[in-house]
Design a protein around this motif. Structure first.
Motif, PDB file in Angstrom:
ATOM      1  N   PHE A 266       0.839  -1.209   0.000  1.00  0.00           N
ATOM      2  CA  PHE A 266       0.000   0.000   0.000  1.00  0.00           C
ATOM      3  C   PHE A 266       0.875   1.260   0.000  1.00  0.00           C
ATOM      4  O   PHE A 266       0.975   1.956   1.010  1.00  0.00           O
ATOM      5  N   PRO A 267       1.500   1.560  -1.146  1.00  0.00           N
ATOM      6  CA  PRO A 267       2.433   2.706  -1.181  1.00  0.00           C
ATOM      7  C   PRO A 267       1.753   4.054  -0.949  1.00  0.00           C
ATOM      8  O   PRO A 267       2.425   5.024  -0.607  1.00  0.00           O
ATOM      9  N   ASP A 268       0.425   4.110  -1.111  1.00  0.00           N
ATOM     10  CA  ASP A 268      -0.273   5.380  -0.893  1.00  0.00           C
ATOM     11  C   ASP A 268      -0.146   5.873   0.546  1.00  0.00           C
ATOM     12  O   ASP A 268      -0.368   7.057   0.824  1.00  0.00           O
ATOM     13  N   LEU A 269       0.202   4.958   1.454  1.00  0.00           N
ATOM     14  CA  LEU A 269       0.382   5.373   2.849  1.00  0.00           C
ATOM     15  C   LEU A 269       1.456   6.450   2.966  1.00  0.00           C
ATOM     16  O   LEU A 269       1.352   7.366   3.785  1.00  0.00           O
ATOM     17  N   PHE A 270       2.508   6.343   2.123  1.00  0.00           N
ATOM     18  CA  PHE A 270       3.566   7.367   2.147  1.00  0.00           C
ATOM     19  C   PHE A 270       2.992   8.723   1.762  1.00  0.00           C
ATOM     20  O   PHE A 270       3.340   9.753   2.330  1.00  0.00           O
ATOM     21  N   THR A 271       2.109   8.711   0.749  1.00  0.00           N
ATOM     22  CA  THR A 271       1.495   9.966   0.298  1.00  0.00           C
ATOM     23  C   THR A 271       0.627  10.545   1.405  1.00  0.00           C
ATOM     24  O   THR A 271       0.648  11.747   1.670  1.00  0.00           O
ATOM     25  N   LEU A 272      -0.116   9.660   2.070  1.00  0.00           N
ATOM     26  CA  LEU A 272      -1.027  10.099   3.126  1.00  0.00           C
ATOM     27  C   LEU A 272      -0.295  10.842   4.238  1.00  0.00           C
ATOM     28  O   LEU A 272      -0.746  11.868   4.727  1.00  0.00           O
ATOM     29  N   PHE A 273       0.888  10.320   4.633  1.00  0.00           N
ATOM     30  CA  PHE A 273       1.591  10.901   5.780  1.00  0.00           C
ATOM     31  C   PHE A 273       2.782  11.767   5.394  1.00  0.00           C
ATOM     32  O   PHE A 273       3.469  12.310   6.252  1.00  0.00           O
ATOM     33  N   GLY A 274       3.065  11.877   4.095  1.00  0.00           N
ATOM     34  CA  GLY A 274       4.151  12.759   3.669  1.00  0.00           C
ATOM     35  C   GLY A 274       5.534  12.187   3.920  1.00  0.00           C
ATOM     36  O   GLY A 274       6.483  12.933   4.137  1.00  0.00           O
ATOM     37  N   GLY A 275       5.658  10.860   3.902  1.00  0.00           N
ATOM     38  CA  GLY A 275       6.980  10.256   4.023  1.00  0.00           C
ATOM     39  C   GLY A 275       7.105   9.359   5.234  1.00  0.00           C
ATOM     40  O   GLY A 275       6.290   9.401   6.154  1.00  0.00           O
ATOM     41  N   ARG A 276       8.153   8.563   5.221  1.00  0.00           N
ATOM     42  CA  ARG A 276       8.340   7.551   6.263  1.00  0.00           C
ATOM     43  C   ARG A 276       8.627   8.186   7.626  1.00  0.00           C
ATOM     44  O   ARG A 276       8.049   7.809   8.638  1.00  0.00           O
ATOM     45  N   GLN A 277       9.541   9.159   7.647  1.00  0.00           N
ATOM     46  CA  GLN A 277       9.849   9.792   8.935  1.00  0.00           C
ATOM     47  C   GLN A 277       8.700  10.683   9.410  1.00  0.00           C
ATOM     48  O   GLN A 277       8.457  10.792  10.611  1.00  0.00           O
ATOM     49  N   SER A 278       7.981  11.297   8.472  1.00  0.00           N
ATOM     50  CA  SER A 278       6.798  12.072   8.876  1.00  0.00           C
ATOM     51  C   SER A 278       5.805  11.154   9.568  1.00  0.00           C
ATOM     52  O   SER A 278       5.208  11.520  10.588  1.00  0.00           O
ATOM     53  N   ALA A 279       5.616   9.953   9.012  1.00  0.00           N
ATOM     54  CA  ALA A 279       4.676   8.996   9.606  1.00  0.00           C
ATOM     55  C   ALA A 279       5.103   8.657  11.032  1.00  0.00           C
ATOM     56  O   ALA A 279       4.281   8.598  11.947  1.00  0.00           O
ATOM     57  N   ARG A 280       6.420   8.456  11.224  1.00  0.00           N
ATOM     58  CA  ARG A 280       6.924   8.148  12.571  1.00  0.00           C
ATOM     59  C   ARG A 280       6.640   9.315  13.525  1.00  0.00           C
ATOM     60  O   ARG A 280       6.206   9.113  14.658  1.00  0.00           O
ATOM     61  N   SER A 281       6.882  10.550  13.049  1.00  0.00           N
ATOM     62  CA  SER A 281       6.655  11.721  13.894  1.00  0.00           C
ATOM     63  C   SER A 281       5.178  11.883  14.223  1.00  0.00           C
ATOM     64  O   SER A 281       4.811  12.193  15.361  1.00  0.00           O
ATOM     65  N   ILE A 282       4.315  11.667  13.205  1.00  0.00           N
ATOM     66  CA  ILE A 282       2.868  11.784  13.424  1.00  0.00           C
ATOM     67  C   ILE A 282       2.407  10.714  14.417  1.00  0.00           C
ATOM     68  O   ILE A 282       1.575  10.967  15.288  1.00  0.00           O
ATOM     69  N   HIS A 283       2.991   9.517  14.291  1.00  0.00           N
ATOM     70  CA  HIS A 283       2.683   8.420  15.220  1.00  0.00           C
ATOM     71  C   HIS A 283       2.971   8.858  16.658  1.00  0.00           C
ATOM     72  O   HIS A 283       2.155   8.676  17.557  1.00  0.00           O
ATOM     73  N   PHE A 284       4.123   9.471  16.854  1.00  0.00           N
ATOM     74  CA  PHE A 284       4.533   9.907  18.182  1.00  0.00           C
ATOM     75  C   PHE A 284       3.638  11.039  18.695  1.00  0.00           C
ATOM     76  O   PHE A 284       3.198  11.031  19.848  1.00  0.00           O
ATOM     77  N   MET A 285       3.349  11.997  17.825  1.00  0.00           N
ATOM     78  CA  MET A 285       2.542  13.146  18.256  1.00  0.00           C
ATOM     79  C   MET A 285       1.104  12.712  18.558  1.00  0.00           C
ATOM     80  O   MET A 285       0.496  13.184  19.525  1.00  0.00           O
ATOM     81  N   ALA A 286       0.571  11.790  17.749  1.00  0.00           N
ATOM     82  CA  ALA A 286      -0.781  11.282  18.018  1.00  0.00           C
ATOM     83  C   ALA A 286      -0.800  10.548  19.362  1.00  0.00           C
ATOM     84  O   ALA A 286      -1.760  10.652  20.125  1.00  0.00           O
ATOM     85  N   ALA A 287       0.289   9.829  19.655  1.00  0.00           N
ATOM     86  CA  ALA A 287       0.371   9.134  20.942  1.00  0.00           C
ATOM     87  C   ALA A 287       0.381  10.133  22.091  1.00  0.00           C
ATOM     88  O   ALA A 287      -0.245   9.916  23.129  1.00  0.00           O
ATOM     89  N   MET A 288       1.071  11.247  21.909  1.00  0.00           N
ATOM     90  CA  MET A 288       1.117  12.273  22.957  1.00  0.00           C
ATOM     91  C   MET A 288      -0.266  12.914  23.141  1.00  0.00           C
ATOM     92  O   MET A 288      -0.672  13.230  24.261  1.00  0.00           O
ATOM     93  N   LEU A 289      -0.998  13.097  22.029  1.00  0.00           N
ATOM     94  CA  LEU A 289      -2.364  13.614  22.141  1.00  0.00           C
ATOM     95  C   LEU A 289      -3.245  12.620  22.892  1.00  0.00           C
ATOM     96  O   LEU A 289      -4.131  13.000  23.662  1.00  0.00           O
ATOM     97  N   LEU A 290      -2.985  11.329  22.681  1.00  0.00           N
ATOM     98  CA  LEU A 290      -3.745  10.304  23.387  1.00  0.00           C
ATOM     99  C   LEU A 290      -3.449  10.370  24.891  1.00  0.00           C
ATOM    100  O   LEU A 290      -4.346  10.212  25.721  1.00  0.00           O
ATOM    101  N   VAL A 291      -2.190  10.631  25.233  1.00  0.00           N
ATOM    102  CA  VAL A 291      -1.826  10.807  26.643  1.00  0.00           C
ATOM    103  C   VAL A 291      -2.593  11.996  27.220  1.00  0.00           C
ATOM    104  O   VAL A 291      -3.154  11.926  28.313  1.00  0.00           O
TER     105      VAL A 291
END
Lengths: 277, 253
Positions: free
Chosen positions: A217-242
């Motif tokens: 599913f390569p469109d995931l890269f487009t959705l999040f703007g890149g692999r490291q962006s996805a990692r950063s968004i993952h972390f920030m979403a986790a902080m919002l969950l906290v």
């Protein structure tokens, strides 16, 4: 009227069916493990980048870095953009820089901590979240609970109503009578954001870190703007969950700790009469 | 991280833990270990389903090559044997391919380079969290396995390496199932960014398995062994990190 409790049937709201209670507590445990293991994984490379690649902290928009590594508690600095804070003793293990262990409030990983196993546990519990969330979404839609309990009415969404509700929260005033029979607008909005935005974002951005998943599913890269962006968004979403969890627990105390816990354990929420005000 | 192993660093951590103090011990118990393995197996099966069409991992343009590509794990294998190989520019070295194959092979670097090559620019994702884009040139593993002919009992491919990652003298190794081993982008690379593969990135030969995370991409590959099961190799979990750090074997997450 029940002689023992002095309550009439109309004073008790059967608020949460077993499916909701099961999902709530299972999720609480799953999220706790995911947050702790996730923090440990972040800790081994405590830098966040935007875009595709990122390594060695170069160009990171958020970094934890350490100085005086020879000390028992090395000096740690949190940098976000151009801003720097001294977080010595509160935040930060920088294993990449040659020391490790301290991450939150000076708590550290056990000496026999295995990074590889930490990832394994993160994925095991991610499976539980990834499978239970879609099931719960289907339940919310099919049971009518979404419309009945979570979607705010047009009236509630007016700015004045939201401001009033916010003010009620700030004054720690709990709802009584009819108002206590349904979620207030702030509760509704926060639950909707967690269920429909934060959890799906966490799951999809997590999957974007997988080479095999993105091959399919390569469109995931487009959705999040890149692999490291996805990692950063993952972390920030986790902080919002906290942040949500903190507010959520605060609200439990405002609404009445025992009543709230009973409702999430037995389903029954006691409605306090307005006359008692 | 430099040549010191992450394990050694972690081993030195002070045990003042509170938040997660139980984890290491819980982890050590067999039922929990089984649970981890079950989850890993579930991921493995699920990803085999979504990769049923043999999708290729994204390849990137030259403009996206990372200026800096970190060196992880070993940067210079210890011992005289490897030093002699480097001094002789690996002319004395041969890749061995054996195990459950019809025709075991021993190929020099020159012979490997004379085979049709594949060059790919891909992103390397370390399990620590960083990513770097590199260009890799090498021989498709599927081509070598076809040359030697797989026996019908072949199930896994094991990569034995020239470096020891720990002080106990255990050589690094990794393994793949046949699906990953036969994937078109799975190559044994002798070139990086248009040059010879440098020593710190695994000369003379390293594995590039683009469907997998960093630690599966073994450096300093010396011998490729085809097997029917993994439990007789090392501590039996399929790789060095799997054996000594309880890393997941199917790491394709």
């Amino acid at each position: 009227m029940n002689a023992a409790t002095g309550l009439s049937a109309s004073d008790v709201d059967y608020r949460h069916p077993w499916s909701v209670r099961l999902w709530h507590w299972a999720n609480a445990a799953v999220v706790a493990v995911l947050l702790m293991t996730g923090l440990l994984i972040f800790d081994i490379h405590p830098h966040l980048y935007w875009g595709e690649d990122g390594q060695g902290g170069v160009g990171a928009f958020l970094s934890l870095s350490g100085t005086h590594l020879e000390r028992a508690v090395p000096e740690t600095e949190l940098s976000i953009g151009r801003y720097h804070w001294d977080v010595t003793g509160f935040l930060g293990s920088v294993i990449d820089d040659g020391f490790g262990g301290k991450y939150l409030l000076a708590a550290s990983a056990p000496s026999d901590w295995e990074f590889g196993a930490t990832r394994g546990w993160h994925f095991a519990f991610a499976w539980l979240l990834g499978l239970s969330l879609p099931a719960y979404l289907v339940y919310l839609l099919c049971s009518g609970r979404l419309r009945r309990m979570l979607l705010p009415t047009r009236e509630e969404l007016k700015p004045r109503g939201i401001v009033k509700e916010f003010w009620q929260h700030m004054r720690l005033k709990r709802a009584r009578g009819e108002a206590a029979r349904h979620y207030n607008v702030l509760q509704k909005l926060s639950y909707l954001v967690v269920i429909f935005i934060l959890f799906p974002t966490l799951i999809l951005s997590g999957l974007t870190m997988s080479n095999a998943v993105t091959a399919a599913f390569p469109d995931l890269f487009t959705l999040f703007g890149g692999r490291q962006s996805a990692r950063s968004i993952h972390f920030m979403a986790a902080m919002l969950l906290v942040a949500f969890v903190l507010v959520h627990v605060f609200q439990v105390f405002v609404a009445g700790f025992f009543n709230s816990m009973r409702s999430m354990l037995t389903g029954r929420f006691l409605i306090e009469r307005e006359a008692r005000r | 991280m430099n040549s010191i192993s992450r394990r050694a660093v972690l081993g030195g951590l002070a045990a003042t833990g509170t938040l997660l103090a139980g984890c290491g011990r819980v982890d050590g118990k067999a039922p929990f270990r089984q649970l981890l393995r079950l989850s890993d197996e579930f991921t493995w099966r699920a990803q085999r389903l979504i990769l049923a069409k043999h999708s290729l991992v994204r390849e990137l343009p030259v403009s996206q090559l990372s200026a800096r590509f970190p060196v992880n794990g070993t940067s210079m294998p210890q011992g005289d044997y490897y030093k002699r190989l480097v001094d002789g520019e690996f002319r004395e070295w041969k890749l061995r391919l054996d195990g459950l194959v019809e025709r075991p092979l021993a190929l020099t670097l020159a012979q490997l380079k004379s085979l049709p090559a594949r060059t790919q620019i891909t992103m390397h994702n370390c399990d620590e969290g960083w990513s770097a884009v590199g260009q890799w040139t090498g021989v498709q593993l599927a081509r070598l396995l076809a040359l030697s002919g797989l026996k019908s009992t072949a199930r896994y491919v094991v990569f034995h390496c020239l470096d020891k990652l720990d002080l106990d003298g255990n050589y690094y190794y990794e393994s793949l199932d046949l699906f990953d081993a036969l994937h078109p982008q799975t190559i044994l690379a002798y070139g990086m960014n248009g040059k010879e593969l440098p020593v710190d990135h695994g000369a003379p030969l390293r594995l590039r398995v683009e469907t997998q995370i960093g630690y599966k991409n073994a450096k300093y590959v010396d011998r490729v062994e085809v097997v029917d099961r993994l439990n007789s190799i090392g501590k039996g979990r399929g790789g060095w990190w799997e054996d000594f750090d309880n890393a997941v074997w199917y790491a394709g997450q």
